[in-house]
Scaffold this motif. Structure first.
Motif, mmCIF file in Angstrom:
data_model
loop_
_atom_site.group_PDB
_atom_site.id
_atom_site.type_symbol
_atom_site.label_atom_id
_atom_site.label_comp_id
_atom_site.label_asym_id
_atom_site.label_seq_id
_atom_site.Cartn_x
_atom_site.Cartn_y
_atom_site.Cartn_z
ATOM 1 N N PRO A 16 28.086 -1.854 -10.339
ATOM 2 C CA PRO A 16 27.026 -0.883 -9.198
ATOM 3 C C PRO A 16 27.546 -1.759 -7.809
ATOM 4 N N GLN A 17 28.324 -0.089 -6.638
ATOM 5 C CA GLN A 17 28.132 -1.198 -5.732
ATOM 6 C C GLN A 17 27.713 -1.479 -5.006
ATOM 7 N N GLU A 18 26.207 -0.556 -5.175
ATOM 8 C CA GLU A 18 25.400 -0.222 -4.469
ATOM 9 C C GLU A 18 23.847 0.098 -6.024
ATOM 10 N N ILE A 19 22.409 -0.620 -5.626
ATOM 11 C CA ILE A 19 21.558 -0.335 -5.924
ATOM 12 C C ILE A 19 20.506 1.260 -5.673
ATOM 13 N N GLY A 20 20.341 1.905 -6.736
ATOM 14 C CA GLY A 20 19.480 3.148 -6.763
ATOM 15 C C GLY A 20 18.392 2.612 -6.456
ATOM 16 N N LEU A 21 17.142 2.976 -5.121
ATOM 17 C CA LEU A 21 15.994 2.903 -5.639
ATOM 18 C C LEU A 21 14.861 4.099 -5.797
ATOM 19 N N VAL A 22 14.194 4.403 -6.027
ATOM 20 C CA VAL A 22 13.556 5.646 -6.126
ATOM 21 C C VAL A 22 11.922 4.838 -6.070
ATOM 22 N N ILE A 23 11.075 5.185 -5.121
ATOM 23 C CA ILE A 23 9.976 4.939 -4.351
ATOM 24 C C ILE A 23 8.677 6.476 -4.434
ATOM 25 N N ILE A 24 7.802 6.256 -5.222
ATOM 26 C CA ILE A 24 6.595 7.749 -5.603
ATOM 27 C C ILE A 24 5.764 7.275 -4.550
ATOM 28 N N GLY A 25 5.458 7.742 -4.077
ATOM 29 C CA GLY A 25 4.270 7.225 -3.058
ATOM 30 C C GLY A 25 4.383 7.850 -1.412
ATOM 31 N N SER A 26 3.130 7.441 -1.051
ATOM 32 C CA SER A 26 3.187 7.613 0.280
ATOM 33 C C SER A 26 3.025 6.449 1.051
ATOM 34 N N PRO A 27 3.969 5.376 1.181
ATOM 35 C CA PRO A 27 4.472 3.795 1.656
ATOM 36 C C PRO A 27 4.348 4.413 3.317
ATOM 37 N N ASP A 28 4.470 2.983 3.947
ATOM 38 C CA ASP A 28 5.113 2.619 5.433
ATOM 39 C C ASP A 28 6.624 3.024 5.257
ATOM 40 N N VAL A 84 9.808 9.520 -2.710
ATOM 41 C CA VAL A 84 9.392 11.177 -3.603
ATOM 42 C C VAL A 84 7.562 10.935 -3.366
ATOM 43 N N THR A 85 7.133 11.465 -3.368
ATOM 44 C CA THR A 85 5.702 11.940 -3.689
ATOM 45 C C THR A 85 5.320 12.007 -4.794
ATOM 46 N N PRO A 138 1.087 -0.926 0.382
ATOM 47 C CA PRO A 138 0.582 -0.124 0.027
ATOM 48 C C PRO A 138 1.256 0.712 -0.142
ATOM 49 N N GLY A 139 0.289 2.296 -0.906
ATOM 50 C CA GLY A 139 1.293 3.033 -1.193
ATOM 51 C C GLY A 139 2.061 3.710 -2.030
ATOM 52 N N VAL A 140 2.550 2.635 -2.514
ATOM 53 C CA VAL A 140 3.331 2.838 -3.635
ATOM 54 C C VAL A 140 2.814 2.954 -4.657
ATOM 55 N N GLU A 141 3.241 3.672 -4.703
ATOM 56 C CA GLU A 141 2.484 4.089 -6.990
ATOM 57 C C GLU A 141 3.305 3.641 -7.646
ATOM 58 N N ALA A 142 4.284 4.031 -7.047
ATOM 59 C CA ALA A 142 5.907 3.537 -8.472
ATOM 60 C C ALA A 142 6.997 3.358 -8.014
#
Length: 185
Positions: free
Chosen positions: A123-135, A159-160, A100-104
């Motif tokens: 890559p040394q890390e994995i960049g992830l952007v979560i759009i929405g308002s999850p818990d 990010v909203t 819930p709250g993950v729009e993309a």
């Protein structure tokens, strides 16, 4: 990693060898739909892989269900290699599915660039952007589990939807301008 015959071969292997054990075994047609690739191309890769003994087919009527062949000593190391090279998108899709709250959500940065075929160091890390308002604590727990599986830290940015749409922050504009691999939404 240019050790697979083709990206399609790696994706087929990934979906058979690194599948969720609770999910039903896929057929070549299932994989073609999932990967959005032509069925004859996927079927050709499946035939090649069946010939190597890394995967096996189980006939059920007219269907051939695809499973990892755990008796092949190459299966476990190949699974691990696929997990760290092609697996982040699949693992993150599973982790974020239905949350819930993950729009993309998108993988970005170096891992997305390598996935898109751009040359460069691993890559040394994995960049992830979560759009929405999850818990966030729930997401952080799921990502902690994914980090353990993927053997890489996951740098998450929340990010909203409104801010993502406007991209008025230079960091977000740069992120949107680079390769993105969709993992949710």
């Amino acid at each position: 990693m240019p050790i697979f015959r083709s990206p399609l071969q790696a994706e087929v292997l990934l979906h058979v060898l690194v599948a969720n054990p609770a999910s039903p075994a896929p057929t070549a047609a299932d994989l073609a739909r999932r990967l959005d690739r032509p069925e004859p191309s996927v079927a050709r890769e499946v035939r090649r892989l069946l010939g190597t003994g890394v995967i096996r087919g189980e006939r059920r009527g007219r269907l051939v269900l695809l499973h990892p062949d755990e008796t092949n000593p190459a299966t476990a190391p190949l699974r691990q290699l696929l997990t760290v090279t092609f697996g982040p998108a699949v693992h993150l899709r599973h982790a974020l599915r239905g949350l819930p709250g993950v729009e993309a959500a998108y993988v970005h940065g170096a891992w997305a660039a390598r996935y898109a075929g751009q040359p460069g160091p691993a890559p040394q890390e994995i960049g992830l952007v979560i759009i929405g308002s999850p818990d966030r604590p729930q997401v952080d727990q799921l990502l902690h589990e994914a980090q353990t599986t993927l053997h890489r830290p996951i740098a998450v940015t929340y990010v909203t939807a409104r801010r993502w749409a406007t991209a008025d922050v230079p960091f977000l504009a740069q992120m949107k301008g680079g390769p993105l691999v969709s993992v949710a939404g």
